[in-house]
Scaffold this active site. Structure first.
Site, PDB file in Angstrom:
ATOM      1  N   GLY A   1     -21.232 -12.634 -39.743  1.00 38.80           N
ATOM      2  CA  GLY A   1     -21.479 -13.808 -38.887  1.00 38.80           C
ATOM      3  C   GLY A   1     -22.632 -14.630 -39.444  1.00 38.80           C
ATOM      4  O   GLY A   1     -23.632 -14.073 -39.878  1.00 38.80           O
TER       5      GLY A   1
ATOM      6  N   ARG B   1     -15.796 -12.448 -43.039  1.00 36.57           N
ATOM      7  CA  ARG B   1     -15.716 -10.996 -42.813  1.00 36.57           C
ATOM      8  C   ARG B   1     -14.525 -10.548 -43.656  1.00 36.57           C
ATOM      9  O   ARG B   1     -13.382 -10.843 -43.308  1.00 36.57           O
ATOM     10  CB  ARG B   1     -15.493 -10.696 -41.335  1.00 36.57           C
ATOM     11  CG  ARG B   1     -16.599 -11.249 -40.413  1.00 36.57           C
ATOM     12  CD  ARG B   1     -16.428 -10.715 -39.011  1.00 36.57           C
ATOM     13  NE  ARG B   1     -17.189 -11.457 -38.017  1.00 36.57           N
ATOM     14  CZ  ARG B   1     -18.492 -11.281 -37.778  1.00 36.57           C
ATOM     15  NH1 ARG B   1     -19.173 -10.398 -38.456  1.00 36.57           N
ATOM     16  NH2 ARG B   1     -19.095 -11.984 -36.840  1.00 36.57           N
TER      17      ARG B   1
ATOM     18  N   ASP C   1     -24.707  -5.309 -40.500  1.00 38.07           N
ATOM     19  CA  ASP C   1     -24.301  -3.931 -40.814  1.00 38.07           C
ATOM     20  C   ASP C   1     -23.024  -3.846 -41.660  1.00 38.07           C
ATOM     21  O   ASP C   1     -22.935  -3.031 -42.573  1.00 38.07           O
ATOM     22  CB  ASP C   1     -24.225  -3.049 -39.573  1.00 38.07           C
ATOM     23  CG  ASP C   1     -23.436  -3.675 -38.448  1.00 38.07           C
ATOM     24  OD1 ASP C   1     -22.896  -4.779 -38.640  1.00 38.07           O
ATOM     25  OD2 ASP C   1     -23.362  -3.067 -37.370  1.00 38.07           O
ATOM     26  N   GLY C   2     -22.024  -4.705 -41.382  1.00 41.91           N
ATOM     27  CA  GLY C   2     -20.786  -4.686 -42.169  1.00 41.91           C
ATOM     28  C   GLY C   2     -21.086  -5.004 -43.633  1.00 41.91           C
ATOM     29  O   GLY C   2     -20.525  -4.385 -44.546  1.00 41.91           O
TER      30      GLY C   2
ATOM     31  N   THR D   1     -28.481 -11.596 -39.158  1.00 41.65           N
ATOM     32  CA  THR D   1     -27.590 -11.489 -37.995  1.00 41.65           C
ATOM     33  C   THR D   1     -28.374 -11.881 -36.753  1.00 41.65           C
ATOM     34  O   THR D   1     -29.544 -11.512 -36.627  1.00 41.65           O
ATOM     35  CB  THR D   1     -27.025 -10.063 -37.812  1.00 41.65           C
ATOM     36  OG1 THR D   1     -26.451  -9.968 -36.497  1.00 41.65           O
ATOM     37  CG2 THR D   1     -28.072  -8.968 -37.936  1.00 41.65           C
ATOM     38  N   ILE D   2     -27.714 -12.578 -35.851  1.00 40.91           N
ATOM     39  CA  ILE D   2     -28.425 -12.963 -34.619  1.00 40.91           C
ATOM     40  C   ILE D   2     -28.652 -11.756 -33.714  1.00 40.91           C
ATOM     41  O   ILE D   2     -29.453 -11.812 -32.794  1.00 40.91           O
ATOM     42  CB  ILE D   2     -27.669 -14.063 -33.830  1.00 40.91           C
ATOM     43  CG1 ILE D   2     -26.301 -13.565 -33.329  1.00 40.91           C
ATOM     44  CG2 ILE D   2     -27.545 -15.335 -34.635  1.00 40.91           C
ATOM     45  CD1 ILE D   2     -25.668 -14.479 -32.283  1.00 40.91           C
ATOM     46  N   ASP D   3     -27.937 -10.642 -33.977  1.00 42.76           N
ATOM     47  CA  ASP D   3     -27.928  -9.528 -33.023  1.00 42.76           C
ATOM     48  C   ASP D   3     -29.196  -8.662 -33.029  1.00 42.76           C
ATOM     49  O   ASP D   3     -29.447  -7.912 -32.082  1.00 42.76           O
ATOM     50  CB  ASP D   3     -26.730  -8.600 -33.295  1.00 42.76           C
ATOM     51  CG  ASP D   3     -25.396  -9.328 -33.171  1.00 42.76           C
ATOM     52  OD1 ASP D   3     -25.356 -10.361 -32.491  1.00 42.76           O
ATOM     53  OD2 ASP D   3     -24.406  -8.858 -33.757  1.00 42.76           O
TER      54      ASP D   3
ATOM     55  N   ASP E   1     -29.708  -6.008 -34.658  1.00 42.64           N
ATOM     56  CA  ASP E   1     -29.290  -4.618 -34.464  1.00 42.64           C
ATOM     57  C   ASP E   1     -29.401  -3.766 -35.727  1.00 42.64           C
ATOM     58  O   ASP E   1     -28.564  -2.891 -35.967  1.00 42.64           O
ATOM     59  CB  ASP E   1     -27.837  -4.584 -33.936  1.00 42.64           C
ATOM     60  CG  ASP E   1     -26.872  -5.277 -34.881  1.00 42.64           C
ATOM     61  OD1 ASP E   1     -27.323  -5.946 -35.829  1.00 42.64           O
ATOM     62  OD2 ASP E   1     -25.654  -5.150 -34.684  1.00 42.64           O
TER      63      ASP E   1
ATOM     64  N   ARG F   1     -22.933  -8.349 -29.744  1.00 43.14           N
ATOM     65  CA  ARG F   1     -21.970  -7.277 -30.047  1.00 43.14           C
ATOM     66  C   ARG F   1     -22.286  -6.055 -29.192  1.00 43.14           C
ATOM     67  O   ARG F   1     -22.243  -6.153 -27.978  1.00 43.14           O
ATOM     68  CB  ARG F   1     -21.986  -6.945 -31.544  1.00 43.14           C
ATOM     69  CG  ARG F   1     -20.692  -6.314 -32.017  1.00 43.14           C
ATOM     70  CD  ARG F   1     -20.727  -5.983 -33.483  1.00 43.14           C
ATOM     71  NE  ARG F   1     -20.675  -7.152 -34.317  1.00 43.14           N
ATOM     72  CZ  ARG F   1     -19.561  -7.786 -34.674  1.00 43.14           C
ATOM     73  NH1 ARG F   1     -18.399  -7.338 -34.267  1.00 43.14           N
ATOM     74  NH2 ARG F   1     -19.581  -8.841 -35.429  1.00 43.14           N
TER      75      ARG F   1
ATOM     76  N   GLU G   1     -33.121 -12.680 -12.832  1.00 40.34           N
ATOM     77  CA  GLU G   1     -33.268 -11.671 -11.768  1.00 40.34           C
ATOM     78  C   GLU G   1     -32.887 -10.283 -12.268  1.00 40.34           C
ATOM     79  O   GLU G   1     -33.415  -9.281 -11.803  1.00 40.34           O
ATOM     80  CB  GLU G   1     -32.392 -12.038 -10.562  1.00 40.34           C
ATOM     81  CG  GLU G   1     -33.043 -13.011  -9.601  1.00 40.34           C
ATOM     82  CD  GLU G   1     -33.486 -14.305 -10.246  1.00 40.34           C
ATOM     83  OE1 GLU G   1     -32.688 -14.915 -10.976  1.00 40.34           O
ATOM     84  OE2 GLU G   1     -34.645 -14.703 -10.023  1.00 40.34           O
TER      85      GLU G   1
ATOM     86  N   LYS H   1     -35.233 -15.909  -2.610  1.00 38.49           N
ATOM     87  CA  LYS H   1     -34.777 -16.674  -3.774  1.00 38.49           C
ATOM     88  C   LYS H   1     -33.584 -17.535  -3.393  1.00 38.49           C
ATOM     89  O   LYS H   1     -32.667 -17.074  -2.719  1.00 38.49           O
ATOM     90  CB  LYS H   1     -34.410 -15.740  -4.926  1.00 38.49           C
ATOM     91  CG  LYS H   1     -35.621 -15.003  -5.472  1.00 38.49           C
ATOM     92  CD  LYS H   1     -35.469 -14.657  -6.923  1.00 38.49           C
ATOM     93  CE  LYS H   1     -36.763 -14.029  -7.407  1.00 38.49           C
ATOM     94  NZ  LYS H   1     -36.819 -13.798  -8.832  1.00 38.49           N
TER      95      LYS H   1
ATOM     96  N   SER I   1     -31.640 -19.074  -5.628  1.00 38.05           N
ATOM     97  CA  SER I   1     -30.595 -19.011  -6.659  1.00 38.05           C
ATOM     98  C   SER I   1     -30.910 -17.809  -7.543  1.00 38.05           C
ATOM     99  O   SER I   1     -31.955 -17.178  -7.370  1.00 38.05           O
ATOM    100  CB  SER I   1     -30.591 -20.284  -7.506  1.00 38.05           C
ATOM    101  OG  SER I   1     -31.832 -20.426  -8.169  1.00 38.05           O
TER     102      SER I   1
ATOM    103  N   GLU J   1     -22.782  -9.116 -24.006  1.00 34.51           N
ATOM    104  CA  GLU J   1     -21.317  -9.058 -24.157  1.00 34.51           C
ATOM    105  C   GLU J   1     -20.785  -7.633 -24.312  1.00 34.51           C
ATOM    106  O   GLU J   1     -19.655  -7.350 -23.966  1.00 34.51           O
ATOM    107  CB  GLU J   1     -20.847  -9.925 -25.336  1.00 34.51           C
ATOM    108  CG  GLU J   1     -21.313  -9.435 -26.693  1.00 34.51           C
ATOM    109  CD  GLU J   1     -20.730 -10.235 -27.847  1.00 34.51           C
ATOM    110  OE1 GLU J   1     -19.766 -10.988 -27.657  1.00 34.51           O
ATOM    111  OE2 GLU J   1     -21.256 -10.092 -28.978  1.00 34.51           O
TER     112      GLU J   1
END
Ligand code: F6P
Length: 324
Positions: free
Chosen positions: A11, A72, A103-104, A127-129, A131, A173, A189, A216, A218, A225
């Site tokens: 990615g 990928r 990682d991939g 990677t944005i993750d 991880d 991921r 929250e 509260k 809202s 994800e």
């Protein structure tokens, strides 16, 4: 070593361009010939390589995405694909590669360099993750969390105007780093992350507490994800059955988190990692990912970097409990 190449894979992540620029200019600075490989392992297999000069990377430090493009690659998982890649490198005399990815990418690099030990690969975590083990921040993570934070700030304005409870799904991921950080930064929250088991009863109790005790008007719940309770749509549906004080809405931020101008922090860190990767290649390092831990550059072997990601810092979860 006289010739090196650089590619981006997996990615895309904001800051990859800053890293490419640093690799190219550091390589040229030390008298190396530098090639850019297009579309990650796919370009390696298809022999899409271009010589990189200093001007090839002018005016890109501020750009999101990757000028080398990315992919990928399924073909690189096959011995035939890796053999083609090897032949394309050797016919040009390329001995060292800087692989920018997650990682991939490092899994592929690990297999490849075990099969063809005369090619040396050093990785930069892109990677944005966030991880990967062996770095406090991956390239792209800071920008992605800032992008998500701004989007959630906007949603908060409308949520409060309408007394609504929003379930916002963020990327990552199977890791909850983006969720956790944006939850703290937006005063959400609650946050649901894959690293801890989600208890919907507890979530409803918490929302109820905020509604009754804290008055509260809202609310925002950030859902990673990869959370075990499912995505934001599923969690929102489940909560709706038991909690009807607010109107419930769902937002999925998606690929907006992957694009955009890299933050200042991102550009500086990605540049540092790119420069260090070339120095590592020249110093004879192989099969390691460059990371920055506590402001110090560290090398982590690929198999360790991808093993499993760091645990969630419990202090960050506590912050959400206490501060929301
Ligand atoms: O690894 C980066 C990432 O954006 C993950 O957060 C997400 O799960 C995945 O890539 C999405 O991949 P794609 O863009 O191939 O759909």
């Amino acid at each position: 070593m006289k010739k090196i190449a650089v590619f981006t894979s997996g990615g895309d992540a904001p800051g990859m361009n800053a890293c490419i620029r640093a690799v190219v200019r550091t390589g040229l600075h030390f008298g190396l010939e530098v090639f850019g490989i297009k579309r990650g392992y796919e370009g390696l297999i298809d022999d899409e390589m271009v010589p990189m000069k200093s001007h090839s990377v002018s005016n890109i430090i501020q750009l999101g995405g990757t000028i080398l493009q990315t992919a990928r690659s399924k073909r690189f998982l096959t011995p035939e694909g890796r053999r083609d890649a090897y032949e394309n490198l050797t016919k040009r005399g390329i001995e060292g590669i800087v692989a920018i990815g997650g990682d991939g990418t490092f899994q592929g690099a690990d297999v490849f360099t075990k099969e063809f030990p005369d090619i040396v690969i050093v990785g930069c975590p892109g990677t944005i993750d966030n991880d990967l083990v062996g770095t406090d921040f991956t390239i792209g993570y800071d920008t992605a969390t800032n992008t998500a934070m701004q989007a959630i700030d906007n949603i908060k304005d409308t949520a409060d105007s309408h007394n609504r409870l929003f379930f916002i799904e963020v990327m990552g991921r199977d890791a909850g780093f983006i969720a956790l950080r944006t939850a703290i930064a937006t005063g959400a929250e609650a946050v649901l992350v894959p690293e801890t088991r989600t208890n919907l009863d507890r979530l409803v109790e918490r929302l109820d507490y905020h509604y009754r005790r804290n008055r509260k008007t809202s609310g925002i719940v950030i859902v990673a994800e990869g959370d075990d309770a499912g995505g934001a749509v599923k969690v929102a549906e489940a909560v709706k059955q038991r909690f009807d004080y607010y109107e419930i809405k769902v937002g999925i931020l998606g690929h907006i988190q992957r694009g955009g101008k890299p933050t200042c922090m991102e550009r500086v860190r990605a540049s540092q990692m790119g420069m260090e990767a070339v120095k590592a290649l020249m110093a004879g390092e192989k099969g390691v990912m460059i990371g920055v831990v506590n402001n110090k550059v560290v090398y982590t072997p690929f198999e360790q970097a991808i093993k499993h990601h760091e645990d969630t810092n419990p202090v960050l979860l506590e912050m959400i409990d206490i501060l929301s």
